[in-house]
Every structure is written in structure tokens, then in C-alpha cells.
Motif scaffolding. Structure first.
Motif, PDB file in Angstrom:
ATOM      1  N   ASN A 121      30.639   6.135  17.094  1.00  0.00           N
ATOM      2  CA  ASN A 121      32.325   5.927  15.939  1.00  0.00           C
ATOM      3  C   ASN A 121      32.359   6.835  15.465  1.00  0.00           C
ATOM      4  O   ASN A 121      31.213   6.809  14.372  1.00  0.00           O
ATOM      5  N   ASP A 122      33.739   7.120  14.523  1.00  0.00           N
ATOM      6  CA  ASP A 122      33.571   7.361  13.354  1.00  0.00           C
ATOM      7  C   ASP A 122      32.334   6.436  12.407  1.00  0.00           C
ATOM      8  O   ASP A 122      32.776   4.589  12.844  1.00  0.00           O
ATOM      9  N   GLY A 123      31.495   7.118  11.275  1.00  0.00           N
ATOM     10  CA  GLY A 123      31.353   5.902  10.742  1.00  0.00           C
ATOM     11  C   GLY A 123      29.544   5.568  10.620  1.00  0.00           C
ATOM     12  O   GLY A 123      28.766   5.310  10.546  1.00  0.00           O
ATOM     13  N   GLU A 124      29.340   5.749  12.660  1.00  0.00           N
ATOM     14  CA  GLU A 124      28.295   5.120  12.732  1.00  0.00           C
ATOM     15  C   GLU A 124      27.316   5.979  12.683  1.00  0.00           C
ATOM     16  O   GLU A 124      27.607   7.418  12.877  1.00  0.00           O
ATOM     17  N   ALA A 125      26.210   6.093  13.491  1.00  0.00           N
ATOM     18  CA  ALA A 125      25.041   7.037  13.607  1.00  0.00           C
ATOM     19  C   ALA A 125      24.541   6.692  15.457  1.00  0.00           C
ATOM     20  O   ALA A 125      24.081   6.083  15.673  1.00  0.00           O
ATOM     21  N   GLY A 144      22.040   2.488  11.452  1.00  0.00           N
ATOM     22  CA  GLY A 144      22.944   2.166  10.092  1.00  0.00           C
ATOM     23  C   GLY A 144      24.138   3.006  10.653  1.00  0.00           C
ATOM     24  O   GLY A 144      25.086   3.217  11.256  1.00  0.00           O
ATOM     25  N   THR A 145      24.982   2.579   9.501  1.00  0.00           N
ATOM     26  CA  THR A 145      26.967   2.594   9.799  1.00  0.00           C
ATOM     27  C   THR A 145      26.851   2.948   7.501  1.00  0.00           C
ATOM     28  O   THR A 145      26.141   2.900   7.135  1.00  0.00           O
ATOM     29  N   THR A 146      27.883   4.516   7.917  1.00  0.00           N
ATOM     30  CA  THR A 146      28.759   5.019   6.674  1.00  0.00           C
ATOM     31  C   THR A 146      29.918   5.163   6.747  1.00  0.00           C
ATOM     32  O   THR A 146      30.545   4.848   7.537  1.00  0.00           O
ATOM     33  N   GLY A 301      28.665  13.523  11.536  1.00  0.00           N
ATOM     34  CA  GLY A 301      28.783  11.885  11.886  1.00  0.00           C
ATOM     35  C   GLY A 301      30.164  12.582  10.766  1.00  0.00           C
ATOM     36  O   GLY A 301      29.950  13.291   9.787  1.00  0.00           O
ATOM     37  N   LYS A 302      31.120  11.928  10.895  1.00  0.00           N
ATOM     38  CA  LYS A 302      32.070  11.686  10.301  1.00  0.00           C
ATOM     39  C   LYS A 302      33.204  10.246   9.791  1.00  0.00           C
ATOM     40  O   LYS A 302      32.703   9.377  10.618  1.00  0.00           O
ATOM     41  N   THR A 303      33.406   9.815   8.581  1.00  0.00           N
ATOM     42  CA  THR A 303      34.398   8.352   8.412  1.00  0.00           C
ATOM     43  C   THR A 303      35.869   8.616   8.916  1.00  0.00           C
ATOM     44  O   THR A 303      36.377   9.794   8.979  1.00  0.00           O
ATOM     45  N   ARG A 304      36.006   7.997   8.862  1.00  0.00           N
ATOM     46  CA  ARG A 304      37.473   7.731   9.125  1.00  0.00           C
ATOM     47  C   ARG A 304      38.399   8.503   7.834  1.00  0.00           C
ATOM     48  O   ARG A 304      37.690   7.913   6.661  1.00  0.00           O
TER      49      ARG A 304
END
Length: 417
Positions: A121-125, A144-146, A301-304
Motif C-alpha cells: 500500500n501507499d507508504g509501505e515497502a 518499514g513505512t515511509t 513505492g509511493k506515499t499518498r
């Protein structure tokens, strides 16, 4: 998590089957690769043989040199262990099975590499490959989460020391340089990314904002850095106005797990700005390397998206005079218009007005030039910030009185979040 325990036991124990399962409720799937099989006793593996997905000959005993190499990294970090053991995995072979919630896999005891297939999901790895001596195992990898966010500061020009902290909305005069801040918090498992770590800030500005490229400053945990990144404004291939790219954060020594990378810059609120409650939106997100197992260190990966809004306002002034044709006795509804259609007040042509704004020291300064015209009855000033203002009639039609100066305040409240 990664565990390696090799024993060169002389006593043989029968190989047993055991179960690998996914954490209950997990949405991820995992491919399971068999590296070694053997006899498990008190957490140690003996009679070690090459597994179905190994680089050796399936079923043959593992040579002493390989066992010594593996034993040598037993006390090393997870990533150091993995760097050695994954060289014995044939990823081109078909995994012996796939594990997901409600779908466990029964396998002989041995060493298995478990590959995380997501979904992410968004922000995850993705998690680092898990290599484990199997007794019964439930896969609950540490990943980890970004995260990223975007903020803006607000300033009231009419008050001293009135600049806010970073928040989600602000208001400015057209022509002002608006300060913005982008931030990204690096994942907890950053140390697992031994092949590199890319990071890019993507920023999309509304038509009313013009990016000032020379204003960009970059920080790691609050300390400014001047290298290791590039600011890109052309050939972006998406709707972004600009990007700040880090080809490899590993080249910046001060970056560590949970470091905060921030970008501060200004954009000018220009004449294309939207006036009123719709505001002028500024949107951002971050893309980043999300698979510690990827030797190419791809940026998948991509954040919201995070949005901040910059507002600007307008004020409208009319000068009117008493209408001699108006008959108050015929205005029974007190509407300001009598039964003959005559309005109580009519617009007065020929006036001219100048708007002034108070600065932080208490002095008033004209906002542009005088607005006037022979047929003008309505005067509009657009692109105003909150603050204290004074309206001055600087041209008065012949035969009429000049109105007293009118002082007023434009107020704005901002709710963060």
C-alpha cells in the motif's frame, strides 16, 4: 527477521514435516524457496542437503566449504547473513509453494527463503527476504513505512511577529512569496537497503502559484545539505511542477532510519490566482525504493498525495447617493424600493478610491493606484491577504461630500489538518 543455525552434529535425527503460514488477517502473499533440507534438533540443522530451489544438486549433501561459509556469518547482522545465503538460491526456479492467509504450506524441515509479494500500500515497502530454520513458522515480517507531508506558513502583514508555524492552509496578497515545506520520514528498515535507496519529492502547483527554483533548501534532520540532490523542472512526464530527486540517499552519510528529509521553497501567488473559498491548491507526494531485495534499487513505492491551500480575498466598494425620486411612504415592505420601482439609494458615478493596508509598524501603504472612472460605481480590489485596511476617497464627484476614511479588517482563520 533472519535466523541461521548450522550444526555439524554426528547424531542423525529423522527429518520432519513442518508448517509455514501467514499472519492471520494479512493481505500479503509469500513465495517459499527451499535452499537446504536436513534434520532439525534443538534448533540446529544436521545432515544438510541441497534443496529444490538451491544452486546445488537437489538431495546431495552440502559440501563442507559451503557449511563453513554459512557458519562464519552466523553472528553477523541480518543483511550480512542474507547477502551470503541468497547466493545459494536459484530464483529462476519455481518456488515450492505460496503462502497466504488461510493457505499454509507443509514442508520438510530445512532452510527456506521467503519472498514477500505484497500487495504494498501507499507508504509501505516489501520486507527483506526472510531466511529461517523451519520448525513451525508464522510469517510476520518487519517492514518499514515511509511517510510524507506538505505544509505552508501564514503571515499577517499588519501585525508584528505574526508568521505561523507550518500548517495546512494560509492566505496571501497576490505578488507575495509563499513559503512551503515538503517532508519525508525514512523507513524503519532503511539499513536493509544495501543496494541503494532512491527518493523523489513530486510537487504540483495550481495555476495561481509560480515556483521559485532558486529558493529551494534541503535539510536532513534539520541540518541543511547542499549536495546529493537535484531540482528538476523540465521533462517530468507527469503533472508535477518540479521534483527534488535523490539518486541514492546512501551517499548522504547523515541519513539513517527515521531521518526526516525536508525541502523548503517559495512560490509566488500570481495574477492567475483563484480568489475566494476555492483557494489555490498545492499537492505533493514522495516516491521511494520499497524493495530491499532489488539490486537495481528501483523507485516503486509511493506515499499518498498531501494538499495545502493558499487563499486570497477581495473587497468590493460602492458609493451611493440618496435618490430624490424615492418615496418612503410607498415602501411598506421596507425593502429599499418604493412601489413605483424607485430605489432609496442609487450608485454615484465619478468617485475614485484608493485602498491602503497597514504594515507591521502601523503605517498605511497604498495597495496599487487609485480606482476611478467617469462611469464607475463599483470598485473591486482582488488578491488581498488578511490584515488591516483603510479606504480613502481620493476623487469626489462635483457637488458631493467626500466620505470619511473607512478602516476595516479582513480576518481569516485556519484549521490545521
Amino acid at each position: 527477521a533472519l535466523v541461521m543455525v548450522f550444526a555439524l552434529a554426528t547424531t542423525a535425527f529423522a527429518a520432519e514435516n513442518t508448517t509455514i503460514s501467514a499472519l492471520e488477517g494479512s493481505t500479503r502473499t509469500y513465495d517459499v524457496y527451499q535452499i537446504f533440507t536436513g534434520d532439525l534438533y534443538n534448533g540446529a540443522l544436521s545432515n544438510v542437503k541441497w534443496g529444490q530451489n538451491s544452486t546445488g544438486t537437489v538431495g546431495e549433501a552440502v559440501d563442507q566449504t559451503t557449511l563453513d561459509t554459512l557458519a562464519a556469518v552466523n553472528s553477523k547482522s541480518d543483511t550480512e547473513k542474507l547477502a551470503v545465503i541468497q547466493t545459494y538460491v536459484n530464483f529462476d526456479s519455481t518456488a515450492i509453494g505460496t503462502v497466504f492467509d488461510s493457505n499454509p504450506l507443509t514442508v520438510p524441515t530445512g532452510y527456506y527463503l521467503i519472498k514477500d509479494n505484497g500487495p504494498v500500500n501507499d507508504g509501505e515497502a516489501y520486507s527483506l527476504y526472510v531466511v529461517q530454520v523451519v520448525g513451525p513458522t508464522t510469517i510476520s515480517p518487519k517492514v518499514g513505512t515511509t511517510t510524507s507531508d506538505k505544509k505552508v506558513k501564514d503571515t499577517n502583514d499588519s501585525a508584528a511577529n505574526s508568521t505561523t508555524d507550518w500548517q495546512d492552509s494560509a492566505d496571501y496578497d497576490i505578488g507575495d512569496a509563499v513559503p512551503f515545506k515538503l517532508s519525508a520520514t525514512i523507513a524503519q528498515d532503511y539499513a536493509n537497503y544495501t543496494h541503494g535507496y532512491k527518493l523523489t519529492f513530486h510537487d504540483e502547483e495550481g495555476a495561481g502559484l509560480t515556483f521559485n527554483a532558486s529558493s529551494v533548501k534541503v535539510y536532513v534532520d534539520g541540518e541543511e545539505i547542499t549536495s546529493g540532490f537535484t531540482v528538476v523542472t523540465e521533462n517530468l512526464g507527469d503533472d508535477c511542477t518540479f521534483e527534488v530527486r535523490f539518486a541514492n540517499l546512501k551517499d548522504i552519510a547523515s541519513v539513517k532510519a527515521r531521518s526526516v528529509i525536508s525541502v523548503e521553497y517559495t512560490s509566488t501567488l500570481d495574477t492567475d490566482a483563484t480568489v475566494g473559498s476555492a483557494g489555490n491548491k498545492n499537492t505533493s507526494h514522495v516516491t521511494y525504493t520499497n524493495n530491499p531485495n532489488d539490486k537495481q534499487a528501483g523507485e516503486n513505492g509511493k506515499t499518498r498525495d498531501d494538499v495545502v491551500i493558499v487563499f486570497t480575498y477581495q473587497t468590493i466598494v460602492n458609493k451611493v447617493t440618496k435618490n430624490p425620486a424615492y418615496d418612503a411612504s410607498k415602501d411598506t415592505g421596507k425593502t429599499g424600493t418604493d412601489s413605483d420601482g424607485n430605489k432609496e439609494f442609487i450608485s454615484l458615478k465619478g468617485a475614485g478610491f484608493t485602498l491602503h493596508k497597514k504594515n507591521a509598524s502601523g503605517a498605511y501603504k497604498a495597495v496599487g493606484s487609485e480606482l476611478k472612472g467617469e462611469d464607475m460605481t463599483t470598485f473591486t480590489w482582488s488578491g488581498l491577504d488578511d490584515g488591516d485596511y483603510k479606504l480613502v476617497e481620493t476623487t469626489t464627484p462635483s457637488g458631493y461630500n467626500t466620505i470619511p476614511d473607512i478602516e476595516f479588517t479582513i480576518s481569516a482563520g485556519h484549521v490545521d489538518g
